[in-house]
Motif scaffolding. Structure first.
Motif, short mmCIF file in Angstrom:
data_model
loop_
_atom_site.label_atom_id
_atom_site.label_comp_id
_atom_site.label_asym_id
_atom_site.label_seq_id
_atom_site.Cartn_x
_atom_site.Cartn_y
_atom_site.Cartn_z
N HIS A 225 2.74 7.34 2.25
CA HIS A 225 1.45 7.14 2.94
C HIS A 225 1.39 5.80 3.67
O HIS A 225 0.33 5.23 3.87
CB HIS A 225 0.28 7.31 1.98
N THR B 112 2.66 4.00 7.31
CA THR B 112 3.21 4.23 8.64
C THR B 112 3.21 2.91 9.42
O THR B 112 2.44 2.00 9.12
CB THR B 112 2.36 5.26 9.43
N PHE B 113 4.09 2.85 10.41
CA PHE B 113 4.19 1.64 11.23
C PHE B 113 4.22 2.02 12.70
O PHE B 113 4.73 3.10 13.06
CB PHE B 113 5.45 0.85 10.87
N GLU B 114 3.73 1.13 13.53
CA GLU B 114 3.66 1.43 14.96
C GLU B 114 3.81 0.12 15.73
O GLU B 114 3.32 -0.93 15.30
CB GLU B 114 2.27 2.03 15.23
N THR C 74 1.54 -4.40 4.03
CA THR C 74 1.23 -2.98 4.28
C THR C 74 1.58 -2.17 3.04
O THR C 74 0.80 -1.32 2.58
CB THR C 74 2.04 -2.46 5.48
N SER D 82 -4.19 5.45 2.81
CA SER D 82 -3.05 5.22 3.69
C SER D 82 -3.02 3.76 4.12
O SER D 82 -4.04 3.06 4.04
CB SER D 82 -3.16 6.11 4.94
N ARG E 155 -8.26 3.61 3.84
CA ARG E 155 -7.30 3.61 4.96
C ARG E 155 -7.26 2.18 5.49
O ARG E 155 -8.28 1.66 5.96
CB ARG E 155 -7.79 4.56 6.06
N ARG F 251 10.01 -0.23 8.13
CA ARG F 251 10.18 1.22 7.90
C ARG F 251 11.26 1.45 6.84
O ARG F 251 11.10 2.30 5.96
CB ARG F 251 10.57 1.93 9.20
N HIS G 108 -1.42 1.45 7.46
CA HIS G 108 -0.78 1.55 8.78
C HIS G 108 -0.53 0.14 9.29
O HIS G 108 -1.46 -0.66 9.42
CB HIS G 108 -1.71 2.31 9.72
#
Ligand code: SAM
Length: 285
Positions: free
Chosen positions: A98, A100-102, A62, A73, A50, A88, A75
């Motif tokens: 698998h 993800t972005f934030e 990423t 994964s 991860r 994205r 992130h």
């Protein structure tokens, strides 16, 4: 979203600088791609890892991390809305489920403690107002024994794009452009400072090694000069002079860059970065 304490950086990366990086992502990847494999190799990402990508921008590293850990994964966290939108859409196009972005500030983001095996960054960790606090926060997101790996620029004089811009001294008001300072592109250009910051943040086994790579800045000298002058620093300096000086700057930079043409005519500049690795010690809470 986490509390944003790096407000100036948030403004810049959600404003013109972020828009430039998002809309020129392929160019920035061509500039920086020589550092991707050394970074990902150093992070030791495999199988079910991860990975957290700090200051992930449009998410190139990423996605590359995710490809190395098909059962794990990746992130990405970043301040910049425009760059995350690009990240994205690229991950969706590549069908990477698998990833993800934030949006958030790595200095304060409430990561779940111990939830990542590795934290990586390609030029996303030089902009913290309080680097010890930020790296401390990133460290707590790693499991004990988890690995941090990032690249950050080494001394300005070892980076061809800085030398190219320096050719414009006397035409543009460059001032102390590219001077090491906080926060900014060269804030971690001293290995001693990197070691001190990471040690204060609780990391162990800190290593700082040089890595060099050529990046492609344009299809020819005109193209590369236009790109460089359209970056944040370029626009900042051009905005302070009259049309005649802008023309002179463009011609001078184009002439300088012609000296860096590869056999296929593309402009290739050598960059030197520090490849930094460190470990979150086992047995810390
Ligand atoms: C030079 S760009 C690199 C982007 C990307 N890693 C790449 O290689 O294309 C720096 C990135 O760091 C992000 N950044 C700066 N300070 C940050 C912070 N405190 N928390 C999260 N992201 C940050 C910026 O929004 C920007 O996307």
């Amino acid at each position: 979203m986490s509390e944003i304490v790096n407000t100036e950086q948030a403004q810049a990366w959600n404003g013109p600088e972020g828009a430039h990086w998002a809309s020129h992502q392929d160019r920035w990847n061509a500039v920086n791609e020589g550092f991707d494999a050394p970074l990902l190799d150093a992070a030791g990402i495999t199988g079910s890892h991860r990975t957290l990508d700090v200051g992930c921008g449009a998410g190139q590293t990423t996605r590359l991390a995710a490809l190395r850990s098909p059962r794990g994964s990746a992130h990405g966290l970043d301040l910049s809305g425009p760059m995350l939108a690009e990240a994205r859409s690229r991950a969706a196009l590549e069908g990477l489920a698998h990833v993800t972005f934030e949006q958030g500030d790595a200095q304060t983001h409430p990561f779940e403690p111990g939830s990542f095996d590795a934290a990586i960054s390609r030029y996303g960790v030089m902009f913290f107002a309080d680097p010890e606090a930020a790296f401390g926060n990133i460290g707590r997101a790693l499991r004990p024994g988890g690995r941090l790996a990032f690249v950050c620029p080494a001394e300005p004089s070892l980076n061809g794009w800085v030398t190219a811009m320096a050719a414009l001294r006397g035409i543009l008001p460059l001032g102390d452009f590219a001077a090491p300072g906080l926060p900014g592109m060269f804030s971690l250009s001293s290995p001693g400072r990197v070691r001190a910051v990471l040690t204060a943040a609780g990391f162990a086994d800190v290593a700082v090694d040089p890595v060099e790579a050529y990046g492609t800045w344009g299809k020819d000298a005109d193209d590369a000069a236009e790109f460089l002058l359209d970056t944040g620093p370029g626009r900042h300096f051009l905005g302070q002079v009259d049309a005649a000086a802008r023309d002179r700057a463009r011609r001078t930079l184009t002439d300088h860059l012609r000296g860096h043409g590869a056999a296929d005519g593309t402009i290739r500049l050598l960059s030197t970065s520090w490849l930094v690795t460190a470990v979150r010690p086992a047995g810390v809470s």
